[in-house]
Write an enzyme that holds these catalytic residues in place. Structure first.
Site, PDB file in Angstrom:
ATOM      1  N   GLY A   1      11.865 -26.509   9.692  1.00  0.00           N
ATOM      2  CA  GLY A   1      11.127 -27.518  10.435  1.00  0.00           C
ATOM      3  C   GLY A   1      10.314 -28.428   9.546  1.00  0.00           C
ATOM      4  O   GLY A   1      10.778 -29.451   9.065  1.00  0.00           O
TER       5      GLY A   1
ATOM      6  N   LYS B   1      14.730 -19.753  21.867  1.00  0.00           N
ATOM      7  CA  LYS B   1      13.872 -19.675  20.678  1.00  0.00           C
ATOM      8  C   LYS B   1      12.610 -18.917  21.063  1.00  0.00           C
ATOM      9  O   LYS B   1      11.929 -19.292  22.017  1.00  0.00           O
ATOM     10  CB  LYS B   1      13.526 -21.075  20.169  1.00  0.00           C
ATOM     11  CG  LYS B   1      12.781 -21.076  18.833  1.00  0.00           C
ATOM     12  CD  LYS B   1      12.693 -22.493  18.264  1.00  0.00           C
ATOM     13  CE  LYS B   1      12.202 -22.472  16.824  1.00  0.00           C
ATOM     14  NZ  LYS B   1      10.743 -22.275  16.707  1.00  0.00           N
TER      15      LYS B   1
ATOM     16  N   CYS C   1       6.777 -22.039  21.828  1.00  0.00           N
ATOM     17  CA  CYS C   1       5.776 -23.071  21.549  1.00  0.00           C
ATOM     18  C   CYS C   1       4.361 -22.533  21.781  1.00  0.00           C
ATOM     19  O   CYS C   1       4.046 -22.065  22.867  1.00  0.00           O
ATOM     20  CB  CYS C   1       6.002 -24.303  22.423  1.00  0.00           C
ATOM     21  SG  CYS C   1       4.805 -25.621  22.071  1.00  0.00           S
TER      22      CYS C   1
ATOM     23  N   GLY D   1      10.567 -20.051  10.131  1.00  0.00           N
ATOM     24  CA  GLY D   1       9.172 -19.900   9.741  1.00  0.00           C
ATOM     25  C   GLY D   1       8.960 -19.872   8.239  1.00  0.00           C
ATOM     26  O   GLY D   1       9.453 -18.979   7.556  1.00  0.00           O
TER      27      GLY D   1
END
Length: 319
Positions: free
Chosen positions: A226, A142, A102, A203
């Site tokens: 995502g 992750k 993150c 990504g």
């Protein structure tokens, strides 16, 4: 073994997205073929101290199996307390995922998330601690490619010393943020080549073609999607089943089902929370800007549903 059948060739995962990947969205994604769904990132502090709002985030849909719960933190004692709490919920969670990617300042500036990529020894020790304390069957992590510089080989070497079952790699560094031109699939491939555990690439995967390209370029065992899944959760069916439909009628059906599930899960306040989803679902449709302005002031579920139905029944694609 459970994991061997779980991380099969071309596994599709819904990414953990703060403010988006709640139970209703995960349920929609699951219906369209997502193999694994992941919770929004949850602070270990909030779990350790049983924050009421956070405990709601631990809930999962009956459709979610397997379900991964993602945590973020860097304090060993607090992490242990959080995992001990999650052990009491373990019947609903199959995978515990540690966030080391993150880029948000409120996370990374406190030593969590992508900041752990600056201290790989600590990252390794945290994963070992989680595995020691956790009664949840599987453990994943992750990561990004580094903090302010790419260190794929160092990350791969560090992860070899951890008890993880698979890794998700986002193809940018922390400082790259979400800049499209910074995505680096070659570095993901390098990590894949140096690890024995399955790797999921993440990504800028926003289409069937892109998914295929990334799988070929990285050698990954699957992809995590995502932001594209927020706009079109049917992307999983497009990739997996060759679904070609992206009609206004499909959007209307999905958005109404998603909205109804949100209200049943969150109550009336769900109407306000769903505004951001409507912004995504209306993208590329004529009159979307006016529609967004309209729903931004609606607070009542009944009126919101009427507005949604009215817009999508008449909507057309731009161009």
């Amino acid at each position: 073994m459970f994991l061997e059948s779980l991380i099969k060739k071309n596994t599709l995962m819904l990414a953990p997205l703060a403010g988006y990947s709640d139970l209703p969205l995960r349920e929609v994604a699951k219906k369209f073929g997502a193999d694994i769904t992941v919770s929004e990132m949850i602070s270990v502090h909030a779990l350790a101290f049983k924050n009421k709002k956070t405990l709601k985030m631990v809930e999962k849909s009956p459709l979610e199996n397997p379900f991964a719960l993602q945590i973020a933190g860097n304090d060993f004692g607090i992490i242990a307390r959080a995992v001990e709490y999650l052990n009491t919920q373990k019947d609903g969670i199959q995978i515990l995922d540690l966030n080391c990617g993150c880029p948000a300042p409120k996370v990374s500036s406190h030593g969590s998330g992508s900041s752990l990529l600056k201290d790989l020894n600590k990252l390794v020790e945290i994963l070992k601690l989680i595995r020691k304390v956790s009664e949840i069957p599987y453990l994943s992590v992750k990561v990004r490619l580094g903090f302010d510089q790419k260190i794929p080989l160092e990350i791969a070497q560090a992860l070899k010393d951890t008890p993880i079952d698979y890794v998700v790699v986002h193809g940018r560094t922390k400082v790259d943020g979400y800049k499209k031109e910074k995505i680096d699939y070659d570095s993901i491939a390098l990590i894949k080549q140096n690890l024995k555990v399955p790797l999921i690439a993440n990504g800028e995967i926003n289409s069937v073609k892109k998914s295929q390209e990334v799988l070929e370029k990285t050698g990954a065992d699957g992809v995590m999607i995502g932001r594209a899944a927020v706009e079109k959760p049917w992307i999983f069916a497009q990739i997996k089943e060759g679904l070609t439909e992206d009609s206004v009628k499909l959007r209307e059906r999905v958005v109404l089902e998603h909205f109804d599930r949100t209200i049943s899960f969150r109550g009336d306040y769900g109407a306000i929370m769903f505004r951001k989803n409507l912004h995504a679902y209306s993208k590329g449709l004529k009159g979307a800007s006016e529609f967004r302005s309209k729903v931004n002031v609606i607070t009542e579920p009944i009126l919101m549903r009427e507005a949604i139905s009215e817009f999508f029944k008449k909507a057309e694609f731009e161009g």
